[in-house]
Design an enzyme around this catalytic site. Structure first.
Site, PDB file in Angstrom:
ATOM      1  N   ASP A   1       0.682  -2.079  -0.479  1.00  0.00           N
ATOM      2  CA  ASP A   1       0.400   0.054   0.010  1.00  0.00           C
ATOM      3  C   ASP A   1       0.705   0.976  -0.460  1.00  0.00           C
ATOM      4  O   ASP A   1       0.401   2.104  -1.078  1.00  0.00           O
ATOM      5  CB  ASP A   1      -0.940  -0.041   1.160  1.00  0.00           C
ATOM      6  CG  ASP A   1      -2.167  -0.708   0.963  1.00  0.00           C
ATOM      7  OD1 ASP A   1      -2.133  -1.743  -0.355  1.00  0.00           O
ATOM      8  OD2 ASP A   1      -3.485  -1.148   1.820  1.00  0.00           O
TER       9      ASP A   1
ATOM     10  N   LEU B   1      -6.618   4.622  11.908  1.00  0.00           N
ATOM     11  CA  LEU B   1      -7.884   3.505  12.759  1.00  0.00           C
ATOM     12  C   LEU B   1      -6.103   3.386  13.805  1.00  0.00           C
ATOM     13  O   LEU B   1      -7.424   2.843  14.965  1.00  0.00           O
ATOM     14  CB  LEU B   1      -7.698   2.147  11.547  1.00  0.00           C
ATOM     15  CG  LEU B   1      -8.085   0.616  12.100  1.00  0.00           C
ATOM     16  CD1 LEU B   1      -9.620   1.067  12.304  1.00  0.00           C
ATOM     17  CD2 LEU B   1      -8.062  -0.022  10.585  1.00  0.00           C
TER      18      LEU B   1
END
Length: 290
Positions: free
Chosen positions: A71, A190
Site C-alpha cells: 500500500d 484507525l
C-alpha cells in the site's frame, strides 16, 4: 471499459527482491504483445520530500500504471504521478494490502482482465495542505491517505487550535492530529482510534492523537469543508518540535503561529478494480489477516 494496451510499471525493489515478480509480469506482458515500460525504485527512509517517479517520463497515452509493492508504494506512486490522471493498480507484495488489487499468484489471470476490458475505475479524493507563515505560503503538498500534525523527535506535546469552515472547533494539547481521507481511514487514523470510512464517500475524519484534553473524539466532516490548524505558542514549546506529515512521505517543520490549511484537492487518484468485492467484504478479509 476499453481494452488496455499500454502499461507503465513501478517496481519497488525493496519489496520485490531481485525483481522476481516484476520479471514474471514483464514476461507475461511480452507474451501478450502489449507495450510496457519498467521503472525500478528503491525507497529510502532518509529520502525526505523526494519523488521516486518522474511523471514527465510517463507517456500520456499509457492506459494503466501497475505498482509492485505494498500500500505504501501505491500511495507514493499516486503522489508522484498526481498530474497524469492515469489509473493505478497494485500487485500486493506487502502485508495487509487494503489498496492493492492483485495477489502475486493471480497476476496472469488478473492481467487478462485488464487486457479484455473487464474492470472498473474507482475515484478517491485527495487532500491539499498549505502552510502559511506570516500570511505567506511557505510549503504545499498533497496526500491520498492523510495529513498529520505531530511531534518531531521530542516528547513534548503539541498545542494547536482547529477551525472548520472558519468556526473554532477546539484547542488541543496532544501528540498531534490526523486529518484523514476515506482511503487513509484504515491506516494511522484507525490505529489512533478513528472511524473507518467507506472509500467512495466525500468525507474526512479529524482524529486527535493521545489528546491530553477531555475531548479526544474523532469528528467526521464533509470533505468540502475548510480545515485550519493553527500552531499555538505556549508552555509545551510546540512550535519547536511540530511537523506536518503528508502521507508520511514528505514533511515540513512548523513554527509557532503557522497555519496549516487543509482542503480537498481538485486532483483525485483513480484505482483500477477487477474484483467484484464490496468494501465490507474486503474489510472483513483484511481484518482477519491483521
Amino acid at each position: 471499459m476499453k481494452n488496455m494496451k499500454k502499461f507503465y510499471i513501478i517496481a519497488n525493489s525493496d519489496k520485490d527482491k531481485d525483481l522476481v515478480v516484476t520479471h514474471e509480469l514483464e514476461e507475461y506482458l511480452k507474451s501478450k504483445e502489449v507495450a510496457y515500460h519498467i521503472h525500478v525504485i528503491t525507497p529510502k527512509e532518509d529520502a525526505g520530500n523526494a519523488r521516486f517517479t518522474n511523471e514527465d517520463e510517463i507517456d500520456d497515452d499509457t492506459d494503466c500504471i501497475i505498482v509492485t509493492g505494498g500500500d505504501g508504494t501505491l500511495i507514493q506512486a499516486s503522489r508522484d504521478i498526481r498530474d497524469k490522471n492515469i489509473p493505478l493498480i497494485g500487485i500486493n507484495l506487502g502485508y495487509l494490502g487494503y489498496l492493492t488489487e492483485i495477489e502475486k499468484e493471480d497476476i496472469q489471470k488478473d492481467i487478462d482482465m485488464l487486457l479484455d476490458g473487464n474492470y472498473t475505475l474507482e475515484s478517491r479524493i485527495m487532500l491539499n495542505g498549505s502552510v502559511y507563515r506570516d500570511g505567506k505560503l511557505v510549503f504545499e503538498d498533497i496526500s491520498l491517505n492523510d495529513i498529520v500534525v505531530g511531534r518531531a523527535e521530542s516528547l513534548r506535546i503539541v498545542d494547536f487550535k482547529m477551525y472548520v469552515d472558519g468556526e473554532f472547533l477546539n484547542l488541543y494539547s496532544a501528540d498531534g492530529v490526523i486529518v484523514s481521507t476515506p482511503t487513509g481511514s484504515t491506516a494511522y487514523n484507525l490505529s489512533a482510534g478513528g472511524p473507518i470510512l467507506e472509500p467512495k464517500t466525500n468525507i474526512v475524519a479529524i482524529t486527535p492523537i493521545c489528546s491530553h484534553t477531555l475531548n479526544n473524539r474523532s469528528v467526521v466532516i464533509s470533505a468540502d469543508s475548510d480545515v485550519d490548524v493553527v500552531i499555538c505558542p505556549g508552555r509545551h514549546l510546540s512550535g519547536n518540535n511540530t511537523v506536518a506529515y503528508f502521507d508520511g512521505n514528505s514533511t515540513f517543520l512548523l513554527k509557532e503561529n503557522d497555519v496549516l490549511k487543509i482542503r480537498k484537492s481538485k486532483l483525485t487518484t483513480k484505482f483500477v478494480r477487477i474484483h467484484n468485492k464490496s468494501f465490507i467484504e474486503i474489510l472483513h478479509s483484511k481484518m482477519d489477516r491483521a
